[in-house]
Design an enzyme around this catalytic site. Structure first.
Site, mmCIF file in Angstrom:
data_model
loop_
_atom_site.group_PDB
_atom_site.id
_atom_site.type_symbol
_atom_site.label_atom_id
_atom_site.label_comp_id
_atom_site.label_asym_id
_atom_site.label_seq_id
_atom_site.Cartn_x
_atom_site.Cartn_y
_atom_site.Cartn_z
ATOM 1 N N HIS A 83 0.825 -1.214 0.000
ATOM 2 C CA HIS A 83 0.000 0.000 0.000
ATOM 3 C C HIS A 83 0.864 1.273 0.000
ATOM 4 O O HIS A 83 2.048 1.188 -0.291
ATOM 5 C CB HIS A 83 -0.994 -0.058 1.162
ATOM 6 C CG HIS A 83 -1.611 -1.418 1.304
ATOM 7 N ND1 HIS A 83 -2.580 -1.885 0.461
ATOM 8 C CD2 HIS A 83 -1.330 -2.450 2.173
ATOM 9 C CE1 HIS A 83 -2.899 -3.133 0.815
ATOM 10 N NE2 HIS A 83 -2.156 -3.496 1.839
ATOM 11 N N HIS A 176 3.024 -7.132 4.455
ATOM 12 C CA HIS A 176 1.657 -6.677 4.731
ATOM 13 C C HIS A 176 1.266 -7.061 6.147
ATOM 14 O O HIS A 176 1.968 -7.798 6.837
ATOM 15 C CB HIS A 176 0.673 -7.343 3.760
ATOM 16 C CG HIS A 176 0.729 -6.816 2.363
ATOM 17 N ND1 HIS A 176 -0.243 -6.004 1.831
ATOM 18 C CD2 HIS A 176 1.673 -6.980 1.391
ATOM 19 C CE1 HIS A 176 0.084 -5.694 0.578
ATOM 20 N NE2 HIS A 176 1.241 -6.277 0.282
ATOM 21 N N GLU A 252 2.165 -11.816 5.381
ATOM 22 C CA GLU A 252 1.126 -11.158 6.176
ATOM 23 C C GLU A 252 1.533 -11.354 7.635
ATOM 24 O O GLU A 252 1.455 -12.455 8.173
ATOM 25 C CB GLU A 252 -0.246 -11.788 5.915
ATOM 26 C CG GLU A 252 -0.837 -11.490 4.554
ATOM 27 C CD GLU A 252 -1.553 -10.135 4.487
ATOM 28 O OE1 GLU A 252 -1.453 -9.342 5.439
ATOM 29 O OE2 GLU A 252 -2.208 -9.874 3.451
#
Ligand code: ZN
Length: 287
Positions: A83, A176, A252
């Protein structure tokens, strides 16, 4: 009359060749000192059989002091912090469809998630990636980031994959944190492209994924309770992984909606511990 002349010419030519080779091969002229020893082969070497003449280089003492081994070319690692800080305020750019592999398109990028208290994923991934970068750089690894700050927009997932591909990276690691609404859901998982679309997505990416998983477990992080199996998650829908032509995984780190993990994500010490585990995984993979 002709043969002696030819023989002399050949000898001269040979001498010239030897001279050139010796002069260019080593700057302190190893040929000059070693050739007499090699040709006459005096006592010098206690050769067991004495039949084969010792090669000059085998008996000649080193002319230079031993130095450090030749430096290995730096290995390149691409770190991809998920992001970006400007994504939320640029919906048009971020929602633009881009190629995502397997014949699909996906939005250029997303805003990411956040803890219940509002600590955003993009800030977490940026900070952890910078810490990983510092740890890898200290070990002589060349690190390339897919974004240069936490205030920009994008880049799109296909651009991020292209950065890894164009750099010829030994490993590409996306970072992430997840946003499962189930508050009890927790633990990390490592995603990889499956089924693989090229050789790099096959065994190399699997090895990178399992090595990363093992090092994160060794660092004390629990594997995910809600996705994948044993900390690994095969995926066919992640554009960055689908488009990668280099060994690539997506980590993640955990669930930002879980109170315990959110607390760890929000402190510098907690982020450093994730970064240390990820860097250890990358270094173990690089070998
Ligand atoms: Zn994310």
């Amino acid at each position: 009359m002709r043969r002696p002349v030819l023989a002399v010419m050949c000898l001269v030519a040979l001498a010239a060749l030897v001279g050139c080779g010796g002069a260019t091969a080593g700057s302190p002229s190893p040929a000059g000192s070693s050739s007499p020893a090699g040709s006459s082969s005096p006592a010098g070497s206690p050769s067991p059989t004495s039949t084969p003449a010792p090669h000059p280089s085998a008996t000649a003492p080193p002319l230079t002091t031993p130095s450090a081994p030749p430096a290995k070319p730096k290995q390149v690692v691409v770190l991809d912090p998920g992001h970006n800080g400007g994504n939320a305020s640029h919906p048009t750019e971020i929602n633009r469809p881009v190629p995502a592999g397997r014949g699909r398109t996906k939005p250029c990028n997303t805003t990411g998630t956040a803890t219940n208290a509002g600590y955003p994923e993009h800030e977490f991934t940026w900070d952890v990636a910078m810490r990983v970068r510092d740890l890898l750089t200290a070990q002589g690894v060349q690190v390339i980031m897919t974004r240069q700050d936490d205030t920009g927009v994008g880049p799109c997932v296909d651009q991020r994959a292209a950065i890894g591909n164009q750099s010829g990276a030994a490993a590409v690691v996306s970072i992430h944190a997840d946003g499962s609404t189930a508050a009890s859901a927790h633990g990390f998982h490592v995603a990889y492209s499956s089924p693989p679309l090229n050789d790099a997505q096959g065994q190399p990416s699997m090895t990178l994924a399992t090595t990363m998983r093992d090092k994160m477990v060794a660092a004390g992080f629990p594997t995910s309770t809600y996705i994948g199996s044993n900390g690994l998650s095969p995926r066919d829908d992640l554009g960055g992984l689908n488009l990668s032509e280099r060994p690539a995984v997506l980590v993640e780190c955990g669930n930002m909606r879980n109170a315990t993990e959110a607390a760890a994500f929000t402190t510098p010490a907690g982020r450093q511990s994730y970064a240390a585990a990820i860097a250890t995984g990358i270094l173990a993979y690089l070998g």
